[in-house]
Design an enzyme around this catalytic site. Structure first.
Site, mmCIF file in Angstrom:
data_model
loop_
_atom_site.group_PDB
_atom_site.id
_atom_site.type_symbol
_atom_site.label_atom_id
_atom_site.label_comp_id
_atom_site.label_asym_id
_atom_site.label_seq_id
_atom_site.Cartn_x
_atom_site.Cartn_y
_atom_site.Cartn_z
ATOM 1 C CG ASP A 182 -8.453 -4.304 -2.648
ATOM 2 O OD1 ASP A 182 -7.684 -3.340 -2.726
ATOM 3 O OD2 ASP A 182 -9.689 -4.208 -2.772
ATOM 4 C CG HIS B 149 -2.067 0.930 1.125
ATOM 5 N ND1 HIS B 149 -1.976 2.283 1.372
ATOM 6 C CD2 HIS B 149 -3.336 0.689 0.736
ATOM 7 C CE1 HIS B 149 -3.159 2.827 1.168
ATOM 8 N NE2 HIS B 149 -4.008 1.895 0.775
HETATM 9 C C1 SDX Z 1 -6.346 0.073 -2.771
HETATM 10 O O1 SDX Z 1 -4.506 4.614 -2.002
HETATM 11 C C2 SDX Z 1 -5.421 3.987 -1.337
HETATM 12 O O2 SDX Z 1 -5.769 4.322 -0.221
HETATM 13 C C3 SDX Z 1 -6.024 2.795 -2.079
HETATM 14 C C4 SDX Z 1 -7.036 1.976 -1.279
HETATM 15 C C5 SDX Z 1 -8.307 2.765 -1.006
HETATM 16 O O3 SDX Z 1 -9.025 2.401 -0.069
HETATM 17 O O4 SDX Z 1 -8.614 3.680 -1.808
HETATM 18 O O5 SDX Z 1 -6.457 1.558 -0.045
HETATM 19 C C6 SDX Z 1 -7.480 0.728 -2.056
HETATM 20 O O6 SDX Z 1 -6.121 0.378 -3.904
HETATM 21 C C7 SDX Z 1 -5.467 -0.902 -2.036
HETATM 22 C C8 SDX Z 1 -4.254 -1.399 -2.903
HETATM 23 C C9 SDX Z 1 -4.783 -2.518 -3.803
HETATM 24 N N1 SDX Z 1 -3.749 -2.882 -4.799
HETATM 25 C C10 SDX Z 1 -3.108 -4.078 -4.700
HETATM 26 O O7 SDX Z 1 -3.256 -4.904 -3.792
HETATM 27 C C11 SDX Z 1 -2.177 -4.357 -5.881
HETATM 28 C C12 SDX Z 1 -0.845 -4.927 -5.376
HETATM 29 N N2 SDX Z 1 -0.132 -3.827 -4.696
HETATM 30 C C13 SDX Z 1 0.836 -3.064 -5.421
HETATM 31 O O8 SDX Z 1 0.621 -2.955 -6.786
HETATM 32 C C14 SDX Z 1 1.336 -1.831 -4.686
HETATM 33 O O9 SDX Z 1 1.648 -2.233 -3.427
HETATM 34 C C15 SDX Z 1 0.439 -0.604 -4.621
HETATM 35 C C16 SDX Z 1 -0.031 -0.172 -5.967
HETATM 36 C C17 SDX Z 1 -0.733 -0.849 -3.754
HETATM 37 C C18 SDX Z 1 1.285 0.510 -3.988
HETATM 38 O O10 SDX Z 1 2.246 0.860 -4.913
HETATM 39 P P1 SDX Z 1 3.411 1.914 -4.558
HETATM 40 O O11 SDX Z 1 3.131 2.642 -3.306
HETATM 41 O O12 SDX Z 1 3.681 2.705 -5.776
HETATM 42 O O13 SDX Z 1 4.612 1.003 -4.212
HETATM 43 P P2 SDX Z 1 5.684 0.532 -5.264
HETATM 44 O O14 SDX Z 1 4.990 -0.038 -6.453
HETATM 45 O O15 SDX Z 1 6.658 1.647 -5.464
HETATM 46 O O16 SDX Z 1 6.350 -0.681 -4.469
HETATM 47 C C19 SDX Z 1 7.407 -0.441 -3.548
HETATM 48 C C20 SDX Z 1 8.245 -1.695 -3.639
HETATM 49 C C21 SDX Z 1 8.618 -2.055 -5.069
HETATM 50 O O17 SDX Z 1 9.845 -2.751 -5.004
HETATM 51 P P3 SDX Z 1 11.216 -1.858 -5.372
HETATM 52 O O18 SDX Z 1 11.010 -1.271 -6.752
HETATM 53 O O19 SDX Z 1 11.306 -0.789 -4.289
HETATM 54 O O20 SDX Z 1 12.332 -2.884 -5.308
HETATM 55 O O21 SDX Z 1 7.476 -2.828 -3.153
HETATM 56 C C22 SDX Z 1 7.270 -3.752 -4.202
HETATM 57 C C23 SDX Z 1 7.553 -3.040 -5.507
HETATM 58 O O22 SDX Z 1 8.026 -3.951 -6.491
HETATM 59 N N3 SDX Z 1 5.872 -4.160 -4.129
HETATM 60 C C24 SDX Z 1 5.441 -5.405 -4.301
HETATM 61 C C25 SDX Z 1 4.054 -5.336 -4.097
HETATM 62 N N4 SDX Z 1 3.696 -4.072 -3.828
HETATM 63 C C26 SDX Z 1 4.824 -3.347 -3.860
HETATM 64 N N5 SDX Z 1 6.080 -6.550 -4.605
HETATM 65 C C27 SDX Z 1 5.308 -7.656 -4.700
HETATM 66 N N6 SDX Z 1 3.964 -7.683 -4.505
HETATM 67 C C28 SDX Z 1 3.305 -6.535 -4.209
HETATM 68 N N7 SDX Z 1 1.980 -6.552 -4.021
#
Ligand code: SDX
Length: 434
Positions: free
Chosen positions: A368, A311
Protein backbone atom coordinates in the site's frame (compact mmCIF):
# COMPACT_ATOMS: atom_id res chain seq x y z
CA UNK A 1 0.57 -30.69 -4.56
CA UNK A 2 0.74 -33.59 -2.11
CA UNK A 3 0.95 -33.21 1.62
CA UNK A 4 2.13 -35.93 3.92
CA UNK A 5 2.13 -36.83 7.58
CA UNK A 6 5.79 -37.06 8.57
CA UNK A 7 6.82 -37.12 12.20
CA UNK A 8 4.67 -36.43 15.25
CA UNK A 9 4.85 -33.67 17.87
CA UNK A 10 4.79 -34.70 21.53
CA UNK A 11 2.87 -32.44 23.90
CA UNK A 12 3.38 -32.96 27.63
CA UNK A 13 0.75 -31.74 30.08
CA UNK A 14 2.91 -31.02 33.15
CA UNK A 15 -0.14 -30.75 35.40
CA UNK A 16 -1.21 -34.33 34.69
CA UNK A 17 2.11 -35.73 33.42
CA UNK A 18 0.26 -37.07 30.39
CA UNK A 19 1.85 -36.79 26.94
CA UNK A 20 0.05 -36.56 23.63
CA UNK A 21 1.30 -37.37 20.15
CA UNK A 22 0.07 -34.90 17.53
CA UNK A 23 0.57 -35.55 13.81
CA UNK A 24 2.82 -33.13 11.87
CA UNK A 25 1.81 -32.45 8.28
CA UNK A 26 4.41 -31.24 5.79
CA UNK A 27 3.38 -29.16 2.79
CA UNK A 28 5.31 -28.53 -0.41
CA UNK A 29 6.84 -25.22 0.78
CA UNK A 30 7.04 -23.37 4.08
CA UNK A 31 6.48 -24.43 7.69
CA UNK A 32 4.97 -27.82 8.50
CA UNK A 33 1.84 -27.79 10.67
CA UNK A 34 0.94 -29.52 13.91
CA UNK A 35 -2.48 -31.06 13.34
CA UNK A 36 -4.49 -30.00 16.44
CA UNK A 37 -7.90 -31.05 15.13
CA UNK A 38 -8.16 -33.71 17.85
CA UNK A 39 -6.36 -31.71 20.58
CA UNK A 40 -9.51 -30.71 22.51
CA UNK A 41 -10.97 -34.22 22.34
CA UNK A 42 -7.65 -35.73 23.54
CA UNK A 43 -6.55 -33.10 26.08
CA UNK A 44 -9.54 -30.90 26.98
CA UNK A 45 -7.48 -27.87 25.93
CA UNK A 46 -8.06 -25.32 23.16
CA UNK A 47 -5.20 -23.60 21.38
CA UNK A 48 -5.15 -19.80 21.77
CA UNK A 49 -4.06 -17.52 18.92
CA UNK A 50 -6.35 -14.41 18.64
CA UNK A 51 -4.54 -12.79 15.71
CA UNK A 52 -3.85 -16.15 14.06
CA UNK A 53 -0.10 -15.44 14.20
CA UNK A 54 0.77 -19.13 14.34
CA UNK A 55 -2.40 -20.74 13.03
CA UNK A 56 -2.99 -22.37 9.66
CA UNK A 57 -6.73 -22.15 8.92
CA UNK A 58 -6.75 -24.33 5.82
CA UNK A 59 -4.72 -26.17 3.23
CA UNK A 60 -4.23 -24.23 -0.01
CA UNK A 61 -2.18 -24.47 -3.17
CA UNK A 62 -2.95 -21.03 -4.56
CA UNK A 63 -0.42 -18.63 -3.05
CA UNK A 64 2.79 -19.06 -1.07
CA UNK A 65 4.46 -16.25 0.87
CA UNK A 66 7.91 -16.45 2.42
CA UNK A 67 7.80 -13.39 4.66
CA UNK A 68 11.41 -13.69 5.81
CA UNK A 69 12.85 -13.22 2.35
CA UNK A 70 9.98 -11.26 0.79
CA UNK A 71 8.88 -13.90 -1.72
CA UNK A 72 5.39 -14.31 -3.22
CA UNK A 73 4.34 -17.13 -5.55
CA UNK A 74 0.99 -17.77 -7.24
CA UNK A 75 0.72 -21.48 -8.09
CA UNK A 76 4.54 -21.48 -8.12
CA UNK A 77 5.10 -18.44 -10.36
CA UNK A 78 6.85 -15.44 -8.76
CA UNK A 79 4.94 -12.17 -8.52
CA UNK A 80 7.86 -10.46 -10.26
CA UNK A 81 7.54 -12.73 -13.31
CA UNK A 82 3.75 -12.47 -13.39
CA UNK A 83 3.79 -8.66 -13.06
CA UNK A 84 6.43 -8.34 -15.77
CA UNK A 85 5.31 -11.01 -18.27
CA UNK A 86 1.60 -11.71 -17.71
CA UNK A 87 -1.63 -9.80 -17.80
CA UNK A 88 -4.44 -9.86 -15.24
CA UNK A 89 -6.52 -12.37 -17.17
CA UNK A 90 -3.53 -14.76 -17.27
CA UNK A 91 -3.22 -14.46 -13.48
CA UNK A 92 -6.97 -14.84 -12.96
CA UNK A 93 -6.94 -18.06 -15.00
CA UNK A 94 -3.83 -19.25 -13.12
CA UNK A 95 -5.44 -18.70 -9.71
CA UNK A 96 -8.84 -20.12 -10.67
CA UNK A 97 -7.78 -23.06 -12.83
CA UNK A 98 -4.30 -23.99 -11.58
CA UNK A 99 -2.08 -22.89 -14.49
CA UNK A 100 -1.36 -20.13 -16.97
CA UNK A 101 -3.82 -20.49 -19.89
CA UNK A 102 -2.87 -21.81 -23.31
CA UNK A 103 -3.73 -19.35 -26.12
CA UNK A 104 -6.99 -21.27 -26.72
CA UNK A 105 -7.87 -21.35 -23.02
CA UNK A 106 -7.09 -17.66 -22.67
CA UNK A 107 -9.36 -16.71 -25.59
CA UNK A 108 -12.22 -18.66 -24.06
CA UNK A 109 -11.57 -17.35 -20.51
CA UNK A 110 -11.39 -13.71 -21.64
CA UNK A 111 -14.59 -14.21 -23.70
CA UNK A 112 -16.43 -15.61 -20.67
CA UNK A 113 -15.32 -12.72 -18.47
CA UNK A 114 -16.07 -10.12 -21.13
CA UNK A 115 -19.60 -11.38 -21.71
CA UNK A 116 -20.50 -11.10 -18.03
CA UNK A 117 -19.42 -7.47 -17.50
CA UNK A 118 -22.92 -5.96 -17.84
CA UNK A 119 -25.05 -5.49 -14.72
CA UNK A 120 -28.78 -6.16 -14.48
CA UNK A 121 -30.19 -2.71 -15.32
CA UNK A 122 -32.25 -2.62 -12.11
CA UNK A 123 -29.03 -2.62 -10.08
CA UNK A 124 -28.41 0.93 -11.33
CA UNK A 125 -31.33 1.95 -9.10
CA UNK A 126 -29.33 0.82 -6.03
CA UNK A 127 -26.92 3.69 -6.60
CA UNK A 128 -29.65 6.31 -6.53
CA UNK A 129 -30.44 5.28 -2.97
CA UNK A 130 -27.00 6.44 -1.76
CA UNK A 131 -25.93 9.99 -0.97
CA UNK A 132 -23.63 11.35 -3.67
CA UNK A 133 -20.88 11.72 -1.05
CA UNK A 134 -21.19 8.10 0.12
CA UNK A 135 -17.78 6.42 0.32
CA UNK A 136 -17.49 4.17 -2.76
CA UNK A 137 -16.61 1.23 -0.51
CA UNK A 138 -19.98 1.66 1.22
CA UNK A 139 -21.60 1.42 -2.20
CA UNK A 140 -19.51 -1.64 -3.08
CA UNK A 141 -20.61 -3.40 0.11
CA UNK A 142 -24.25 -2.70 -0.74
CA UNK A 143 -24.27 -3.42 -4.45
CA UNK A 144 -22.07 -6.54 -4.32
CA UNK A 145 -24.27 -7.97 -1.57
CA UNK A 146 -27.29 -7.07 -3.72
CA UNK A 147 -26.06 -9.29 -6.57
CA UNK A 148 -27.48 -12.22 -4.58
CA UNK A 149 -30.93 -10.77 -5.28
CA UNK A 150 -30.46 -10.88 -9.05
CA UNK A 151 -28.38 -13.85 -10.11
CA UNK A 152 -30.36 -16.71 -8.58
CA UNK A 153 -29.20 -19.10 -11.31
CA UNK A 154 -25.65 -19.03 -9.89
CA UNK A 155 -26.14 -19.26 -6.15
CA UNK A 156 -26.25 -23.05 -5.71
CA UNK A 157 -22.73 -23.61 -4.38
CA UNK A 158 -22.99 -27.39 -4.75
CA UNK A 159 -23.47 -27.13 -8.52
CA UNK A 160 -20.07 -26.85 -10.26
CA UNK A 161 -21.59 -25.08 -13.27
CA UNK A 162 -23.28 -22.48 -11.06
CA UNK A 163 -20.03 -21.97 -9.14
CA UNK A 164 -18.24 -21.32 -12.42
CA UNK A 165 -20.91 -18.88 -13.63
CA UNK A 166 -20.88 -17.04 -10.28
CA UNK A 167 -17.06 -16.82 -10.46
CA UNK A 168 -17.16 -15.27 -13.93
CA UNK A 169 -19.99 -12.90 -12.95
CA UNK A 170 -18.12 -11.64 -9.88
CA UNK A 171 -14.78 -11.13 -11.63
CA UNK A 172 -16.48 -9.52 -14.63
CA UNK A 173 -18.92 -7.25 -12.81
CA UNK A 174 -16.66 -5.80 -10.10
CA UNK A 175 -15.07 -3.21 -12.46
CA UNK A 176 -18.54 -2.23 -13.72
CA UNK A 177 -19.87 -1.82 -10.16
CA UNK A 178 -16.71 0.08 -9.11
CA UNK A 179 -16.79 2.47 -12.07
CA UNK A 180 -20.51 3.13 -11.49
CA UNK A 181 -19.77 3.99 -7.85
CA UNK A 182 -17.20 6.54 -9.03
CA UNK A 183 -19.46 8.02 -11.73
CA UNK A 184 -22.31 8.31 -9.23
CA UNK A 185 -20.06 10.15 -6.75
CA UNK A 186 -19.16 12.80 -9.36
CA UNK A 187 -22.65 13.11 -10.87
CA UNK A 188 -21.65 11.78 -14.28
CA UNK A 189 -23.65 9.20 -16.28
CA UNK A 190 -22.70 5.54 -16.01
CA UNK A 191 -20.74 3.99 -18.87
CA UNK A 192 -21.79 0.58 -20.08
CA UNK A 193 -18.96 -1.95 -20.48
CA UNK A 194 -17.58 -2.47 -23.98
CA UNK A 195 -16.85 -5.97 -25.29
CA UNK A 196 -14.15 -4.74 -27.67
CA UNK A 197 -11.90 -3.67 -24.78
CA UNK A 198 -9.58 -5.67 -22.52
CA UNK A 199 -10.34 -5.97 -18.81
CA UNK A 200 -8.04 -3.08 -17.85
CA UNK A 201 -9.02 -0.92 -20.85
CA UNK A 202 -12.70 -1.47 -20.08
CA UNK A 203 -12.23 -0.50 -16.44
CA UNK A 204 -10.47 2.76 -17.41
CA UNK A 205 -13.12 3.45 -20.06
CA UNK A 206 -16.01 2.95 -17.61
CA UNK A 207 -14.22 5.09 -15.03
CA UNK A 208 -13.14 8.05 -17.16
CA UNK A 209 -15.08 8.18 -20.45
CA UNK A 210 -17.78 10.85 -20.83
CA UNK A 211 -20.54 10.86 -23.49
CA UNK A 212 -19.50 14.30 -24.69
CA UNK A 213 -16.32 13.15 -26.36
CA UNK A 214 -14.37 10.11 -27.54
CA UNK A 215 -12.27 8.48 -24.80
CA UNK A 216 -8.72 7.75 -25.92
CA UNK A 217 -7.38 4.62 -24.23
CA UNK A 218 -3.83 5.21 -22.95
CA UNK A 219 -1.58 2.15 -23.28
CA UNK A 220 0.59 3.45 -20.42
CA UNK A 221 -2.40 3.70 -18.09
CA UNK A 222 -3.80 0.36 -19.28
CA UNK A 223 -0.55 -1.47 -18.60
CA UNK A 224 -0.20 0.23 -15.20
CA UNK A 225 -3.76 -0.69 -14.14
CA UNK A 226 -3.29 -4.24 -15.36
CA UNK A 227 -0.10 -4.55 -13.31
CA UNK A 228 -1.76 -3.05 -10.22
CA UNK A 229 -4.56 -5.61 -10.57
CA UNK A 230 -2.00 -8.45 -10.76
CA UNK A 231 -0.16 -7.20 -7.66
CA UNK A 232 -3.41 -7.15 -5.65
CA UNK A 233 -4.96 -10.38 -6.95
CA UNK A 234 -4.37 -12.78 -4.06
CA UNK A 235 -2.33 -12.98 -0.89
CA UNK A 236 -2.79 -16.24 1.05
CA UNK A 237 -5.09 -16.15 4.11
CA UNK A 238 -5.25 -12.37 4.77
CA UNK A 239 -8.12 -10.86 6.77
CA UNK A 240 -10.56 -10.37 3.88
CA UNK A 241 -9.81 -13.76 2.28
CA UNK A 242 -10.29 -15.46 5.64
CA UNK A 243 -13.60 -13.60 5.94
CA UNK A 244 -14.70 -14.90 2.54
CA UNK A 245 -13.70 -18.45 3.50
CA UNK A 246 -15.52 -18.26 6.84
CA UNK A 247 -18.67 -16.86 5.22
CA UNK A 248 -18.44 -19.54 2.52
CA UNK A 249 -18.00 -22.30 5.09
CA UNK A 250 -21.59 -21.71 6.26
CA UNK A 251 -22.86 -22.35 2.71
CA UNK A 252 -23.63 -18.68 2.02
CA UNK A 253 -23.91 -17.86 -1.69
CA UNK A 254 -20.78 -16.56 -3.45
CA UNK A 255 -22.10 -12.99 -3.87
CA UNK A 256 -22.73 -12.71 -0.11
CA UNK A 257 -19.25 -14.10 0.61
CA UNK A 258 -17.51 -11.59 -1.65
CA UNK A 259 -19.57 -8.77 -0.11
CA UNK A 260 -18.20 -9.90 3.27
CA UNK A 261 -14.69 -9.76 1.82
CA UNK A 262 -15.28 -6.20 0.56
CA UNK A 263 -16.33 -5.14 4.06
CA UNK A 264 -13.27 -6.71 5.70
CA UNK A 265 -10.89 -5.21 3.14
CA UNK A 266 -12.13 -1.67 3.89
CA UNK A 267 -10.28 -1.38 7.22
CA UNK A 268 -7.19 0.91 7.28
CA UNK A 269 -5.10 -1.91 8.74
CA UNK A 270 -5.84 -3.91 5.57
CA UNK A 271 -6.98 -2.74 2.15
CA UNK A 272 -7.90 0.72 3.39
CA UNK A 273 -4.20 1.45 4.00
CA UNK A 274 -3.55 2.76 0.46
CA UNK A 275 -6.06 5.57 0.99
CA UNK A 276 -4.57 6.19 4.47
CA UNK A 277 -1.02 6.36 3.05
CA UNK A 278 -1.90 9.15 0.67
CA UNK A 279 -3.70 11.10 3.39
CA UNK A 280 -0.66 10.60 5.64
CA UNK A 281 1.78 11.82 2.95
CA UNK A 282 -0.43 14.84 2.24
CA UNK A 283 -0.51 15.60 5.98
CA UNK A 284 3.29 15.28 6.25
CA UNK A 285 3.54 17.61 3.27
CA UNK A 286 7.30 18.11 3.15
CA UNK A 287 10.53 16.26 3.96
CA UNK A 288 11.27 18.46 6.96
CA UNK A 289 8.20 17.03 8.72
CA UNK A 290 9.19 13.39 8.28
CA UNK A 291 11.21 13.05 11.55
CA UNK A 292 8.21 14.36 13.52
CA UNK A 293 5.90 11.72 12.05
CA UNK A 294 8.48 8.96 12.49
CA UNK A 295 8.60 10.01 16.15
CA UNK A 296 4.80 9.76 16.42
CA UNK A 297 4.92 6.30 14.84
CA UNK A 298 7.49 5.12 17.40
CA UNK A 299 5.63 6.55 20.39
CA UNK A 300 3.79 3.71 22.17
CA UNK A 301 1.29 6.23 23.53
CA UNK A 302 0.51 7.66 20.12
CA UNK A 303 -1.96 5.62 18.02
CA UNK A 304 -0.36 7.00 14.83
CA UNK A 305 1.20 4.34 12.62
CA UNK A 306 3.27 4.77 9.50
CA UNK A 307 0.60 3.67 7.01
CA UNK A 308 1.92 1.42 4.27
CA UNK A 309 4.60 0.07 6.61
CA UNK A 310 4.69 -3.26 8.40
CA UNK A 311 3.04 -6.56 7.65
CA UNK A 312 1.93 -9.61 9.59
CA UNK A 313 3.80 -11.95 7.27
CA UNK A 314 6.50 -9.92 5.50
CA UNK A 315 9.47 -9.30 7.78
CA UNK A 316 11.33 -8.10 4.73
CA UNK A 317 10.44 -5.85 1.83
CA UNK A 318 7.02 -6.72 0.32
CA UNK A 319 7.97 -7.82 -3.23
CA UNK A 320 4.79 -6.17 -4.53
CA UNK A 321 5.92 -2.82 -3.10
CA UNK A 322 9.15 -3.07 -5.09
CA UNK A 323 7.24 -3.64 -8.35
CA UNK A 324 4.79 -0.87 -7.41
CA UNK A 325 7.60 1.62 -6.76
CA UNK A 326 9.27 0.75 -10.09
CA UNK A 327 5.92 1.15 -11.91
CA UNK A 328 5.42 4.50 -10.14
CA UNK A 329 8.64 5.84 -11.60
CA UNK A 330 7.86 4.47 -15.08
CA UNK A 331 4.32 5.90 -15.20
CA UNK A 332 5.18 9.31 -13.78
CA UNK A 333 8.01 9.58 -16.33
CA UNK A 334 5.87 8.40 -19.26
CA UNK A 335 2.98 10.69 -18.29
CA UNK A 336 5.51 13.46 -17.71
CA UNK A 337 4.17 13.96 -14.19
CA UNK A 338 6.15 15.01 -11.20
CA UNK A 339 4.44 14.21 -7.93
CA UNK A 340 6.33 15.54 -4.90
CA UNK A 341 4.57 12.88 -2.83
CA UNK A 342 6.70 10.22 -4.55
CA UNK A 343 9.89 11.98 -3.51
CA UNK A 344 8.42 12.41 -0.03
CA UNK A 345 7.52 8.68 0.15
CA UNK A 346 10.99 7.64 -0.94
CA UNK A 347 12.61 9.94 1.60
CA UNK A 348 10.32 8.56 4.29
CA UNK A 349 11.25 5.01 3.28
CA UNK A 350 14.94 5.86 3.43
CA UNK A 351 14.69 7.46 6.89
CA UNK A 352 12.44 4.72 8.30
CA UNK A 353 14.57 1.85 7.01
CA UNK A 354 17.63 3.29 8.72
CA UNK A 355 15.81 3.84 12.02
CA UNK A 356 16.50 1.14 14.67
CA UNK A 357 12.80 0.99 15.64
CA UNK A 358 11.74 -0.06 12.14
CA UNK A 359 14.81 -2.25 11.63
CA UNK A 360 14.34 -4.16 14.90
CA UNK A 361 10.59 -4.62 14.33
CA UNK A 362 11.25 -5.55 10.67
CA UNK A 363 8.82 -2.94 9.40
CA UNK A 364 9.21 -2.51 5.65
CA UNK A 365 7.02 -0.81 3.05
CA UNK A 366 4.08 -3.01 2.02
CA UNK A 367 1.99 -3.01 -1.14
CA UNK A 368 0.00 0.00 0.00
CA UNK A 369 2.95 2.37 0.43
CA UNK A 370 3.38 3.28 -3.22
CA UNK A 371 0.07 2.15 -4.75
CA UNK A 372 -1.74 5.36 -3.79
CA UNK A 373 0.81 7.55 -5.55
CA UNK A 374 0.49 5.49 -8.71
CA UNK A 375 -3.32 5.48 -8.60
CA UNK A 376 -3.34 9.25 -8.06
CA UNK A 377 -1.11 9.62 -11.15
CA UNK A 378 -3.63 7.52 -13.10
CA UNK A 379 -6.46 9.87 -12.12
CA UNK A 380 -8.11 7.79 -9.41
CA UNK A 381 -9.45 9.77 -6.45
CA UNK A 382 -8.20 8.60 -3.03
CA UNK A 383 -11.66 7.27 -2.16
CA UNK A 384 -11.39 4.78 -5.06
CA UNK A 385 -8.05 3.24 -4.03
CA UNK A 386 -9.52 0.48 -1.85
CA UNK A 387 -12.27 -0.08 -4.42
CA UNK A 388 -9.59 -0.92 -6.97
CA UNK A 389 -7.98 -3.25 -4.43
CA UNK A 390 -11.39 -4.99 -4.07
CA UNK A 391 -11.76 -5.31 -7.85
CA UNK A 392 -8.39 -7.06 -8.08
CA UNK A 393 -8.76 -9.16 -4.92
CA UNK A 394 -12.11 -10.53 -6.13
CA UNK A 395 -10.07 -12.94 -8.28
CA UNK A 396 -8.25 -14.21 -5.18
CA UNK A 397 -11.39 -14.27 -3.05
CA UNK A 398 -13.28 -16.29 -5.69
CA UNK A 399 -10.36 -18.68 -6.22
CA UNK A 400 -9.96 -19.23 -2.46
CA UNK A 401 -13.74 -19.65 -2.02
CA UNK A 402 -13.82 -22.18 -4.89
CA UNK A 403 -10.88 -24.09 -3.38
CA UNK A 404 -12.65 -24.23 -0.03
CA UNK A 405 -16.02 -25.35 -1.47
CA UNK A 406 -14.31 -28.05 -3.52
CA UNK A 407 -12.35 -29.35 -0.51
CA UNK A 408 -14.02 -32.66 0.47
CA UNK A 409 -12.94 -32.09 4.07
CA UNK A 410 -14.60 -28.66 4.21
CA UNK A 411 -16.63 -27.95 7.40
CA UNK A 412 -18.18 -24.80 8.84
CA UNK A 413 -15.56 -22.62 10.52
CA UNK A 414 -16.37 -22.25 14.21
CA UNK A 415 -13.48 -21.05 16.45
CA UNK A 416 -13.70 -21.45 20.25
CA UNK A 417 -12.49 -18.99 22.94
CA UNK A 418 -10.84 -18.44 26.29
CA UNK A 419 -13.82 -17.51 28.51
CA UNK A 420 -12.98 -14.97 31.24
CA UNK A 421 -16.49 -13.77 32.07
CA UNK A 422 -18.72 -14.38 35.13
CA UNK A 423 -19.14 -17.93 36.43
CA UNK A 424 -22.84 -18.89 36.71
CA UNK A 425 -24.74 -16.63 39.16
CA UNK A 426 -28.34 -16.28 40.51
CA UNK A 427 -30.75 -13.99 38.67
CA UNK A 428 -31.53 -10.63 40.41
CA UNK A 429 -35.06 -9.30 39.77
CA UNK A 430 -35.32 -5.64 38.75
CA UNK A 431 -36.76 -4.46 42.07
CA UNK A 432 -33.73 -5.90 43.94
CA UNK A 433 -31.04 -4.39 41.72
CA UNK A 434 -29.05 -1.62 43.35
C1 SDX B 1 -2.42 -5.29 3.59
O1 SDX B 1 -2.39 -9.90 5.42
C2 SDX B 1 -2.12 -9.50 4.22
O2 SDX B 1 -1.53 -10.19 3.42
C3 SDX B 1 -2.62 -8.09 3.91
C4 SDX B 1 -2.23 -7.56 2.53
C5 SDX B 1 -2.93 -8.32 1.41
O3 SDX B 1 -2.44 -8.28 0.28
O4 SDX B 1 -4.03 -8.87 1.68
O5 SDX B 1 -0.82 -7.64 2.35
C6 SDX B 1 -2.66 -6.09 2.36
O6 SDX B 1 -3.31 -5.18 4.39
C7 SDX B 1 -1.07 -4.69 3.85
C8 SDX B 1 -0.97 -3.98 5.25
C9 SDX B 1 -1.57 -2.59 5.08
N1 SDX B 1 -1.71 -1.95 6.41
C10 SDX B 1 -0.91 -0.91 6.75
O7 SDX B 1 0.01 -0.45 6.05
C11 SDX B 1 -1.27 -0.27 8.09
C12 SDX B 1 0.00 0.00 8.90
N2 SDX B 1 0.54 -1.30 9.33
C13 SDX B 1 0.21 -1.81 10.63
O8 SDX B 1 -1.02 -1.41 11.13
C14 SDX B 1 0.63 -3.25 10.86
O9 SDX B 1 1.92 -3.34 10.45
C15 SDX B 1 -0.19 -4.37 10.23
C16 SDX B 1 -1.64 -4.26 10.56
C17 SDX B 1 -0.02 -4.38 8.76
C18 SDX B 1 0.38 -5.68 10.80
O10 SDX B 1 0.02 -5.73 12.13
P1 SDX B 1 0.54 -6.90 13.10
O11 SDX B 1 1.15 -8.01 12.34
O12 SDX B 1 -0.55 -7.22 14.05
O13 SDX B 1 1.74 -6.24 13.83
P2 SDX B 1 1.61 -5.48 15.21
O14 SDX B 1 0.51 -4.49 15.12
O15 SDX B 1 1.58 -6.51 16.29
O16 SDX B 1 2.99 -4.68 15.21
C19 SDX B 1 4.18 -5.29 15.69
C20 SDX B 1 4.95 -4.13 16.28
C21 SDX B 1 4.13 -3.30 17.26
O17 SDX B 1 5.05 -2.75 18.18
P3 SDX B 1 5.16 -3.52 19.67
O18 SDX B 1 3.76 -3.57 20.26
O19 SDX B 1 5.70 -4.91 19.36
O20 SDX B 1 6.12 -2.65 20.45
O21 SDX B 1 5.32 -3.21 15.22
C22 SDX B 1 4.70 -1.96 15.44
C23 SDX B 1 3.57 -2.17 16.43
O22 SDX B 1 3.34 -1.00 17.19
N3 SDX B 1 4.17 -1.53 14.15
C24 SDX B 1 4.23 -0.28 13.69
C25 SDX B 1 3.66 -0.34 12.41
N4 SDX B 1 3.27 -1.60 12.15
C26 SDX B 1 3.58 -2.32 13.23
N5 SDX B 1 4.70 0.86 14.23
C27 SDX B 1 4.60 1.97 13.46
N6 SDX B 1 4.08 2.00 12.21
C28 SDX B 1 3.59 0.86 11.66
N7 SDX B 1 3.06 0.88 10.42
Amino acid sequence: MSKKNTETFTLIDNSSGKSFELPVIKGSLGPSVIDVRKLYAQTGYFTYDPGFNSTGSCESNLTYIDGDIGRLLHRGYSIEDLAEKSDFMDVAHLLLNGDLPTPKQKKSFVHDVTYHTMLNEQLANFYRGFRRDAHPMAIMCGVVGGLSAFYHDSTDIYDAHQRMVASFRLIAKMPTIAAMAYKYSIGQPFNYPRNDLSYAENFLYMMFAVPAEEYIISSVMTQAIDRILILHADHEQNASTSTVRLAGSSGANPFACIAAGVAALWGPAHGGANEAVLKMLEEIGQKENIPKFIKYAKDKNDPFRLMGFGHRVYKNYDPRAKVMQKTCHEVLKELNLNDPLLELAMEMEKIALSDPYFVEKKLFPNIDFYSGILLKALGFPTSMFTVLFAVARTVGWVAQWKEMIEDPGQRIGRPRQLYTGHPERDYIPLEKRR
